[in-house]
Design a protein around this motif. Structure first.
Motif, PDB file in Angstrom:
ATOM      1  N   UNK A 328      10.811 -41.072  24.742  1.00  0.00           N
ATOM      2  CA  UNK A 328      10.214 -40.038  23.902  1.00  0.00           C
ATOM      3  C   UNK A 328      11.210 -39.259  23.075  1.00  0.00           C
ATOM      4  N   UNK A 329      12.393 -39.821  22.842  1.00  0.00           N
ATOM      5  CA  UNK A 329      13.388 -39.092  22.061  1.00  0.00           C
ATOM      6  C   UNK A 329      12.985 -38.947  20.604  1.00  0.00           C
ATOM      7  N   UNK A 330      12.032 -39.755  20.144  1.00  0.00           N
ATOM      8  CA  UNK A 330      11.598 -39.654  18.750  1.00  0.00           C
ATOM      9  C   UNK A 330      10.485 -38.615  18.579  1.00  0.00           C
ATOM     10  N   UNK A 331      10.104 -37.942  19.666  1.00  0.00           N
ATOM     11  CA  UNK A 331       9.026 -36.938  19.596  1.00  0.00           C
ATOM     12  C   UNK A 331       9.491 -35.583  20.118  1.00  0.00           C
ATOM     13  N   UNK A 332      10.753 -35.262  19.908  1.00  0.00           N
ATOM     14  CA  UNK A 332      11.300 -33.981  20.359  1.00  0.00           C
ATOM     15  C   UNK A 332      11.147 -32.948  19.246  1.00  0.00           C
ATOM     16  N   UNK A 333       9.903 -32.597  18.969  1.00  0.00           N
ATOM     17  CA  UNK A 333       9.618 -31.606  17.941  1.00  0.00           C
ATOM     18  C   UNK A 333       9.742 -30.190  18.466  1.00  0.00           C
ATOM     19  N   UNK A 334       9.183 -29.250  17.714  1.00  0.00           N
ATOM     20  CA  UNK A 334       9.300 -27.839  18.098  1.00  0.00           C
ATOM     21  C   UNK A 334       8.556 -27.536  19.390  1.00  0.00           C
ATOM     22  N   UNK A 335       7.507 -28.301  19.703  1.00  0.00           N
ATOM     23  CA  UNK A 335       6.707 -28.033  20.893  1.00  0.00           C
ATOM     24  C   UNK A 335       7.096 -28.907  22.082  1.00  0.00           C
ATOM     25  N   UNK A 336       8.192 -29.616  21.979  1.00  0.00           N
ATOM     26  CA  UNK A 336       8.617 -30.475  23.080  1.00  0.00           C
ATOM     27  C   UNK A 336       8.996 -29.643  24.294  1.00  0.00           C
ATOM     28  N   UNK A 337       8.659 -30.151  25.468  1.00  0.00           N
ATOM     29  CA  UNK A 337       8.958 -29.456  26.717  1.00  0.00           C
ATOM     30  C   UNK A 337      10.335 -29.869  27.229  1.00  0.00           C
ATOM     31  N   UNK A 338      10.835 -29.128  28.188  1.00  0.00           N
ATOM     32  CA  UNK A 338      12.135 -29.411  28.768  1.00  0.00           C
ATOM     33  C   UNK A 338      13.122 -28.302  28.464  1.00  0.00           C
ATOM     34  N   UNK A 339      14.277 -28.359  29.103  1.00  0.00           N
ATOM     35  CA  UNK A 339      15.298 -27.346  28.885  1.00  0.00           C
ATOM     36  C   UNK A 339      15.915 -27.491  27.500  1.00  0.00           C
ATOM     37  N   UNK A 340      16.557 -26.427  27.057  1.00  0.00           N
ATOM     38  CA  UNK A 340      17.177 -26.439  25.732  1.00  0.00           C
ATOM     39  C   UNK A 340      18.262 -27.502  25.655  1.00  0.00           C
ATOM     40  N   UNK A 341      19.051 -27.621  26.719  1.00  0.00           N
ATOM     41  CA  UNK A 341      20.147 -28.596  26.713  1.00  0.00           C
ATOM     42  C   UNK A 341      19.601 -30.016  26.686  1.00  0.00           C
ATOM     43  N   UNK A 342      18.574 -30.284  27.489  1.00  0.00           N
ATOM     44  CA  UNK A 342      18.004 -31.634  27.518  1.00  0.00           C
ATOM     45  C   UNK A 342      17.451 -32.031  26.151  1.00  0.00           C
TER      46      UNK A 342
END
Length: 692
Positions: A328-342
């Motif tokens: 899912x690295x191609x869907x890391x938009x503004x609403x993506x979940x997870x830590x800031x570093x990840x």
């Protein structure tokens, strides 16, 4: 009811759909030597008489017939191949022997021969039209051959280039051998520090604070043992990729300060790169998905091309793209979940994979990542220690990669535009459109610290290297935009703008490469690869000029300069192949120069002694079929042949570093540290035929 009509033609002629003489045996079967098998399905035909009942062919007879036919076809195929070899036909072109002399078969054979001739002409045209790219790929060790027969045919021989060099440790597929490749903790730390400080700005494929923490755990908890319980071999692959990049790209003086001499530097850099694949395979990375594999492969590009692993690296990159999409690295938009570093790590890796995929479009004429389906935000413009967004005029570790990503995004749009057009006119409109877009991007959107501003002491040490890398890479992308019309521009004045632009870009690349060689910065693969590309374009320009033009000495001097610079490189397969290729082109220039070429022209306006690109590519590939040698020690080969340059013209040719093109202004007006703007100026001005 009427009685069923009897079949008078024999079974063999019926099956082949050819006319039968309806005799026993028939003429066709007699010609083939199959008199015993001639007959109808009822196995009985009388001459000019009604059929009589009979037994049908047994299964054994059918099998015997098929066996005999297969043997005959094989014998005739061998004979036909031998005949074609004497007639200078391709040994890969195998057809079934002619069975009948009917008009239908004769027309079919004529059609096949015409189709073969058309295919050959199309192949030669494709090679000529894409000459610059094909020659450039030869320096990379990659082939871009429109003729796919040598790929799909099982008759193509495979030769192991290292079969005569026994080495008990040459096979790095065992983890026990890989363990022997890990240096001491202090050496590993030196390599990691160099990569983070001097190389990471170029690709940004991993996050420094996280990687340093993981490295400390590797030594503290696992004592650097690959077989330790809980060790992640995909992370170990990333470690080897980082070390391989440092040792490959470090200048000789830097590597020697770590204790690595030339021979060990050449050996370990290759073994470390091969260890990346070993660790990934042992970790079954295509099933056990992890971002570490994507980081390892993306980081490996910085050393793969220099070490001669361009082809295998392109395959690994394709796998990394699929792994990244699965994560899912191609869907890391503004609403993506997870830590800031990840999320930041994922965006940086995806940014690099996109850039490498899109910059590779000239190799395959396609791309894997569709920008329409990539919703990830670009890597943040921030420092690693706090991840706080900063203004664009402040240099950060992601600055160069972010801007290069913007340039790379032009390439798939250009490819889509070219594929959607049906005429050279509309395709050239696409070239001019995206040429203008790249110029606008380079002038208006380039960060200020990547311009020719005075260096600020607070800036990172890699800023001067990034400026030259950007000038070289941007100039090469200008050439890539015009690539499809470059060869035509040497013979068709309708594409004179392409010729002027590519020549200016080539001179910018060589000019910047000279400065790179004078600095003590890292050795990046783009320096050598794009310098070879620039020298190829200048060579093609010479080969398409009349002998009395004044530009030949200048361009010839530039090509020879690149050869000299490449000869000084160590541990670089690009330099090795590039020297061989450019020396071969210089030999062609010398050969054509010795002929009475002058201004003689054919009826179609082409030079009477035109450069035969397909023949040159074939002869070069055949002549370099032996294993390449590494440039790990001063070359013992004889110096390249000299070429006649008059003293007056040589003096003029040496002024190329100042871009003195008789444009009516002093060379000092062009800043040596701002090569790409020089390119934009030169390409945008009408030189009134001074270039052509």
């Amino acid at each position: 009811m009427t009685a069923p009509r009897s079949r008078l033609a024999c079974s063999a002629c019926t099956r082949r759909k050819v006319k039968c003489s309806k005799t026993v045996p028939c003429t066709n079967c007699t010609r083939r030597g199959e008199e015993a098998l001639c007959g109808t399905d009822s196995n009985h035909i009388t001459q000019q008489s009604s059929p009589q009942p009979s037994l049908s062919l047994s299964r054994a007879q059918e099998l015997e017939y098929l066996r005999r036919r297969i043997d005959e076809l094989q014998d005739q195929t061998v004979e036909n191949n031998s005949n074609r070899a004497h007639q200078t036909h391709s040994p890969l072109d195998i057809r079934a022997p002619e069975i009948s002399q009917s008009p239908r078969d004769a027309s079919t054979s004529q059609y096949e021969r015409q189709e073969e001739n058309d295919a050959t002409e199309t192949t030669n045209d494709s090679v000529i039209q894409d000459a610059a790219s094909i020659l450039e790929f030869l320096a990379w060790g990659r082939r871009k051959d429109p003729d796919v027969h040598n790929i799909v045919s099982p008759e193509v021989e495979h030769t192991d280039l290292h079969e005569n060099t026994p080495d008990p440790f040459s096979d790095c597929s065992s983890l026990t051998v890989v363990q022997l490749l890990i240096p001491s903790a202090s050496h590993v730390q030196q390599l990691v520090d160099y990569h983070c400080d001097d190389l990471l700005w170029y690709h940004g494929s991993f996050f420094t604070p996280t990687f340093r923490t993981q490295l400390q755990i590797f030594w503290d908890r696992h004592d650097g043992k690959l077989t330790s319980p809980g060790i992640n071999l995909q992370w170990v692959a990333l470690l080897f990729s980082v070390m391989a990049g440092s040792l490959t790209c470090a200048p000789t003086a830097q590597a020697q300060s770590w204790g690595y001499r030339d021979t060990e530097q050449a050996t370990l850099s290759k073994r470390w790169f091969q260890a990346v694949t070993t660790c990934l395979n042992h970790a079954n990375y295509t099933s056990n998905l992890s971002i570490f594999s994507c980081q390892a492969i993306a980081t490996g590009t910085i050393s793969a091309h220099l070490l001669g692993f361009s082809s295998s690296q392109s395959i690994h990159l394709a796998a990394a793209v699929r792994v990244a999409q699965s994560l899912g690295l191609h869907r890391l938009g503004a609403r993506a979940t997870g830590s800031i570093i990840e999320k930041e790590i994922g965006r940086r890796v995806w940014t690099q994979l996109c850039s490498q995929d899109w910059f590779g479009i000239p190799f395959s004429e396609s791309y894997l990542i569709n920008p329409l389906y990539s919703t990830s935000q670009p890597a943040s413009h921030c420092h690693d220690h706090d991840l706080v967004p900063l203004p664009l005029h402040v240099p950060t570790i992601t600055s160069y990669c972010r801007f290069l990503y913007d340039i790379a995004s032009i390439m798939p749009q250009l490819q889509d535009g070219l594929m959607s057009c049906n005429t050279p006119y509309t395709r050239y409109e696409q070239v001019l459109k995206w040429d203008a877009r790249l110029r606008s991007l380079a002038i208006q959107d380039r960060p200020a610290f990547l311009n020719s501003l005075p260096l600020d002491p607070s800036w990172p040490s890699w800023i001067p290297w990034a400026r030259r890398a950007l000038a070289i890479s941007s100039s090469h992308k200008i050439i890539m935009i015009h690539r499809s019309f470059l060869s035509d521009s040497f013979t068709n004045t309708a594409f004179a703008f392409t010729r002027r632009t590519c020549l200016a870009a080539s001179k910018t690349i060589i000019k910047e490469y000279k400065h790179v060689c004078e600095e003590n910065g890292p050795v990046l693969w783009i320096h050598q690869a794009f310098a070879v590309a620039a020298a190829i374009i200048l060579s093609l320009d010479i080969l398409h000029r009349d002998r009395d033009t004044q530009k030949i000495p200048e361009h010839l001097q530039l090509v020879e300069t690149v050869v000299v610079l490449l000869r000084s490189c160590r541990n670089s397969m690009i330099a090795t192949r590039g020297v061989r290729l450019l020396e071969a082109l210089l030999a062609e220039i010398s050969k054509l120069g010795s002929t009475s070429r002058g201004s003689k022209r054919n009826r179609d306006g082409t030079p009477a002694h035109a450069f035969n690109v397909p023949a040159f590519v074939k002869s070069f590939c055949e002549g370099t079929s032996t294993p390449e040698r590494d440039l790990t020690a001063p070359s013992s080969r004889e110096p390249p042949p000299t070429y006649s340059i008059t003293e007056s013209n040589q003096a003029q040719a040496t002024n190329y570093t100042d871009f003195d093109l008789n444009l009516g202004f002093a060379p000092s007006m062009l800043d040596s540290g701002n090569g790409f703007e020089n390119l934009l100026y030169l390409a945008n001005h009408d030189l009134s035929g001074s270039w052509l």
